[in-house]
Design a protein around this motif. Structure first.
Motif, short mmCIF file in Angstrom:
data_model
loop_
_atom_site.label_atom_id
_atom_site.label_comp_id
_atom_site.label_asym_id
_atom_site.label_seq_id
_atom_site.Cartn_x
_atom_site.Cartn_y
_atom_site.Cartn_z
N GLU A 49 -80.97 -83.17 -2.81
CA GLU A 49 -80.17 -84.34 -3.19
C GLU A 49 -79.55 -84.19 -4.57
O GLU A 49 -78.66 -84.95 -4.94
CB GLU A 49 -81.01 -85.62 -3.11
CG GLU A 49 -82.04 -85.76 -4.21
CD GLU A 49 -82.87 -87.03 -4.09
OE1 GLU A 49 -82.82 -87.84 -5.03
OE2 GLU A 49 -83.55 -87.20 -3.07
N TYR A 158 -81.36 -88.35 3.53
CA TYR A 158 -81.16 -89.00 2.24
C TYR A 158 -80.41 -88.08 1.28
O TYR A 158 -79.42 -88.46 0.66
CB TYR A 158 -82.52 -89.39 1.68
CG TYR A 158 -82.50 -90.11 0.36
CD1 TYR A 158 -82.08 -91.42 0.27
CD2 TYR A 158 -82.94 -89.48 -0.80
CE1 TYR A 158 -82.08 -92.10 -0.94
CE2 TYR A 158 -82.94 -90.13 -2.02
CZ TYR A 158 -82.50 -91.44 -2.08
OH TYR A 158 -82.50 -92.10 -3.28
N GLY A 159 -80.89 -86.83 1.20
CA GLY A 159 -80.28 -85.86 0.29
C GLY A 159 -78.83 -85.59 0.64
O GLY A 159 -77.96 -85.55 -0.23
N ARG A 162 -76.53 -88.46 -0.17
CA ARG A 162 -76.25 -88.50 -1.60
C ARG A 162 -75.25 -87.43 -2.00
O ARG A 162 -74.60 -87.54 -3.04
CB ARG A 162 -77.55 -88.32 -2.41
CG ARG A 162 -78.60 -89.37 -2.13
CD ARG A 162 -78.79 -90.40 -3.21
NE ARG A 162 -78.66 -89.92 -4.57
CZ ARG A 162 -79.57 -90.10 -5.50
NH1 ARG A 162 -80.70 -90.68 -5.21
NH2 ARG A 162 -79.36 -89.70 -6.72
#
Lengths: 409, 202
Positions: A49, A158-159, A162
């Motif tokens: 991320e 999530y990473g 982002r």
């Protein structure tokens, strides 16, 4: 006394440091298949991320082996163990003899069966190397596909979000983290993710990939197809024990260990993701492949190997993650079976967007799910681990301002 | 070596230790200036209610071995042997809450702090006021406590005094009047202990 430790993850490291602190003159040999100094595996998703760089990963200095008096044998995988002759073999090299052996080989990602799974840009996310490969591919990636709604799939999603990649997540069950949370928390998490731009498809899986060298498209089990130029496979892990002679060392899903972390073979111990121990909440054997258990098991295995008899109280599945605006902590049994002996108390606080649920088995706490109010979670984990009878009504443990003093005189 | 010792039976729940702690861990070290600081300093000791609605000052026990230290992923939590104190390095902390899951007392909080890089949320807990101790001061929560619920003394001596008090009170033939002064809630504890030990009943 010659100790051989297979695996240089946190379980192996914890065992080695414990042995060294108790027996300053023992020989310790460590065999690891990754070349880097010991690093923090759960943090690799943070490199993906972009919140930390790779040099933040090591948890011990480069001269760790030297200072701890450990002879490292790195970038090698053990091919065989001679249980009677007390030695381990690496390929065609001379066997390494041992007096005490620790199997701390960890786990490898669970493979998938889809056709053309060897195309380029299809990644697991388990090691530093994997993340390095993902980062190299990233500039050409516009749409990523994540297989699996577990913790790894989650952290990958999530990473990549982002990093500005469009992400689609395929989940075989009805909501993400189905192994860790109950359906209410699962829906909260799902809502949060969707509001941040993640596309989630539940109850589906991949049948095949196609592409020219690198992956271009995924064909799903429901007949539809999705264009994608990166795939991350997060389908859980399997204990790494291909070299273990199953006729001499008892293996179920992981290597069976007793309360001193001993396997069924004399002077051979196992700890960490590869070991299957008693689960405190489930009251049955279970592989809990999590960091804090690897530390605990490594330390206790090390004490026993160094000659001090110490009992391990059993493992407990638990996890904590922060995703966007949600903090989620879970432990033990979160989805109890339909049974009168299990009692569930829960509380939803709309204003603080929190949800908390406790699972009791008679008068013992055996599981919990906390969303957005996690600071007292450790108290509950300690209650589960200690098998402590709870003498106050469960609802009181969900009251605002609950602290550990509410439990005891 | 002197330690902060908590006497929960003396706590009246006035919470004065909380602003004192927050002030001691502020940039200005002054209550009136600290209120205006950004980030607003927060206490590392937390007064809550106990089983009988009595006050309870909950603070880090600086365990050894410390479960939070063993659980810390980046290795940000360490033990300072000289101070016998468990400390958190805010530069290394990644705010993953692994320590919250490990702490059996629930004393770790997560927020911005003037000792951490600006804008970074980190794990924060009691540090035994080591900066004050280096200046020859005692920890702020002890200094401000009016009822001696928090004392700063040698653990061995405190333990002996406490065991003697409890032993005297639990043993037969001691009336409540002889309890040490200022022990309003001591009676509760004694009643409970007597029940557990089946003392004073035929």
């Amino acid at each position: 006394m010659k100790h051989v430790i297979i695996g240089n993850g946190i379980a192996g490291i914890s065992a080695a440091e414990t042995i060294r602190s108790m027996t300053p003159d023992a020989d310790i040999v460590m065999i690891g298949d990754e070349t880097a100094p010991p690093y923090c595996r759960p943090m690799i998703s943070m490199v993906l991320e972009g919140s930390i760089t790779g040099e933040r990963l090591p948890i011990r200095d480069a001269d760790f082996y030297e200072r701890a008096g450990i002879s490292p044998v790195l970038s090698h995988r053990v091919s065989a163990i001679d249980v009677e002759g007390k030695s381990v073999r690496i390929g065609g090299e001379r066997p390494i003899p041992f007096d005490r052996l620790l199997l701390a080989t960890g786990a490898d990602p669970r493979p998938i069966r889809a056709e053309n799974r060897h195309l380029g840009n299809i990644f697991f996310m388990r090691t530093q190397e994997h993340v390095r490969g993902m980062l190299q591919a990233l500039p050409q990636v516009r749409r990523a596909l994540i297989l699996g709604g577990g913790l790894v799939g989650f952290k990958a999603a999530y990473g990549l979000l982002r990093r500005g990649v469009e992400v689609t997540m395929l989940i075989r069950s009805g909501y993400p983290l189905s192994q860790q949370v109950d359906s209410h928390a699962g829906r909260m998490i799902l809502k949060e993710l969707v509001s941040r731009g993640l596309e989630v498809r539940v109850e589906t899986d991949v049948a095949a990939f196609d592409g020219n060298g690198a992956v271009r498209r995924a064909h799903l089990s429901d007949g539809t197809e999705i264009p994608c130029d990166m795939v991350v496979v997060g389908k859980g892990v399997l204990p790494a024990l291909s070299f273990v002679p199953r006729d001499k060392i008892a293996v179920d899903l992981g290597i069976l260990v007793d309360e001193q972390l001993r396997t069924t073979a004399p002077d051979i111990y196992a700890a960490g993701d590869v070991a299957e121990s008693m689960d405190i909440a489930r009251n049955s054997r279970w592989v809990n492949a999590i960091w804090p258990e690897a530390v605990a098991q490594g330390r206790i295995a090390g004490m026993n190997m160094a000659g001090r008899t110490v009992a391990y109280k059993g493992s407990l599945s638990r996890n904590v993650i922060r995703i966007f605006g949600l903090d989620v902590m879970t432990a033990g049994i979160v989805n109890p079976p339909e049974d009168d002996r299990y009692k569930i108390v829960s509380a939803i606080d709309r204003r603080r967007r929190s949800y908390r649920k406790l699972v009791f088995h008679e008068d013992r706490l055996v599981g919990m799910t906390l969303v957005n109010d996690i600071e007292q979670g450790g108290v509950l984990v300690a209650l589960i681990q200690g098998c402590i009878a709870v003498r106050i009504p469960g609802e009181k443990m969900l009251a605002p301002g609950f602290n550990c003093r509410r439990l005891f005189i | 070596m002197k330690k902060v010792i908590v006497h929960p039976e003396r706590c009246v729940g006035c919470m004065q230790c909380m602003p004192a702690c927050a002030t001691a861990h502020s940039r200005s070290r002054n209550l009136f200036a600290a209120i205006l600081e950004s980030p607003v300093p927060k206490p590392r000791i937390h007064v809550g209610a106990g089983l009988y609605q009595e006050g309870f000052p909950n603070r880090c026990r600086h365990c050894d071995p410390a479960p939070c230290l063993l659980a810390c992923l980046p290795g940000a939590i360490f033990r300072d042997e000289e101070l016998d104190t468990v400390l958190i390095d805010p530069d290394k902390c990644i705010n993953c809450a692994s320590c919250a899951m490990a702490c059996p007392f629930g004393v770790i909080r997560y927020h911005e702090d003037c000792h951490a890089p600006p804008g970074k949320v980190v794990a924060v807990k009691c540090d035994n006021c080591f900066e004050r101790q280096e200046q020859g001061l005692i920890p702020a929560c002890v200094e401000v406590c009016k009822v001696n619920a928090l004392t700063f003394e040698e653990p061995g001596e405190a333990l002996k005094r406490k065991t003697d008090e409890v032993a005297r009170s639990v043993s037969l033939g001691v009336s409540q009047a002889e309890l040490p002064a200022g022990f309003a809630r001591f009676a509760l504890l004694i009643g409970h202990k007597r029940k557990e030990l089946h003392v004073g009943r035929p």
